[in-house]
Design a protein around this motif. Structure first.
Motif, PDB file in Angstrom:
ATOM      1  N   HIS A  60      44.972  36.043  14.243  1.00 38.17           N
ATOM      2  CA  HIS A  60      45.202  36.128  15.684  1.00 38.17           C
ATOM      3  C   HIS A  60      45.178  37.581  16.169  1.00 38.17           C
ATOM      4  N   TYR A  63      41.357  38.539  15.898  1.00 33.88           N
ATOM      5  CA  TYR A  63      40.467  37.657  16.660  1.00 33.88           C
ATOM      6  C   TYR A  63      41.292  36.799  17.613  1.00 33.88           C
ATOM      7  N   TYR A  65      40.803  35.526  20.435  1.00 41.34           N
ATOM      8  CA  TYR A  65      40.120  34.481  21.203  1.00 41.34           C
ATOM      9  C   TYR A  65      39.361  33.497  20.323  1.00 41.34           C
ATOM     10  N   ALA A  66      39.614  33.527  19.031  1.00 35.11           N
ATOM     11  CA  ALA A  66      38.921  32.625  18.105  1.00 35.11           C
ATOM     12  C   ALA A  66      39.297  31.171  18.376  1.00 35.11           C
ATOM     13  N   HIS A  82      37.957  27.719  11.738  1.00 35.06           N
ATOM     14  CA  HIS A  82      38.303  28.811  12.649  1.00 35.06           C
ATOM     15  C   HIS A  82      37.049  29.664  12.829  1.00 35.06           C
ATOM     16  N   ASN A  84      35.135  32.743  15.410  1.00 36.54           N
ATOM     17  CA  ASN A  84      35.165  33.684  16.521  1.00 36.54           C
ATOM     18  C   ASN A  84      33.739  33.845  17.042  1.00 36.54           C
ATOM     19  N   GLY A  86      31.555  36.003  19.107  1.00 32.71           N
ATOM     20  CA  GLY A  86      31.439  37.314  19.741  1.00 32.71           C
ATOM     21  C   GLY A  86      30.086  37.468  20.403  1.00 32.71           C
TER      22      GLY A  86
END
Length: 164
Positions: A60, A63, A65-66, A82, A84, A86
């Motif tokens: 967290h 990342y 906003y993952a 999980h 992310n 980008g």
């Protein structure tokens, strides 16, 4: 990130109520040499829970906003993903399945889906993996190549055809 990968596999966003399952899943991914064999069962469970929470806090922090999703089969949680997303990469932070659900093509389907997203977004898909594991072999079969190392982990990436 609610997605259907086959007739029986679905994903839904992880919720606070999934915490106990996620801890169990994390513990199921630890190999015998990663476990605390000298500890009694209660102490080992406590240490696993602490490691899980530390890992979640770290993810967290790096990342925030993952996307975290629970993988569901016939209304039963069987894994987690999980990711992310980008602007310059899709980073797989964790992909885990319960032991009895491995080697059934579920992980392969999820990887192929993420690769298709990489093609649409025109970005590479990247991840870190422990060397010599079944996961590393799966990533290699899916076209991921070695791109360095990060401590104990190998850095791997898959490049969409238009970027190579």
């Amino acid at each position: 990130m609610s997605t259907r990968t086959s007739r029986t596999i679905e994903m839904r966003p992880a919720e606070a109520a999934d915490q106990a399952f996620m801890e169990l899943l994390y513990a199921s991914t630890r190999t015998a040499d990663q476990r605390m064999g000298a500890c009694d069962t209660a102490t080992e469970a406590l240490l696993m829970a602490l490691q899980f929470r530390a890992r979640q806090t770290q993810l967290h922090a790096y990342y925030p906003y993952a996307d975290a999703a629970v993988i569901i089969e016939r209304e039963r949680p069987i894994g987690a993903l999980h990711v992310n997303y980008g602007s310059d990469e899709i980073r797989i932070l964790d992909i885990s399945l319960l032991p009895e659900c491995r080697s059934r093509g579920i992980g392969l389907g999820l990887l192929r889906s993420l690769q298709a997203q990489g093609v649409r977004m025109r970005v590479p898909v990247r991840l870190d993996v422990l060397p010599g594991t079944r996961a590393q072999r799966l990533f290699q079969r899916c076209g991921f190549t070695l791109n360095g190392a990060n401590g104990l982990y190998l850095c791997m990436e898959w490049m969409p055809p238009l970027l190579t």
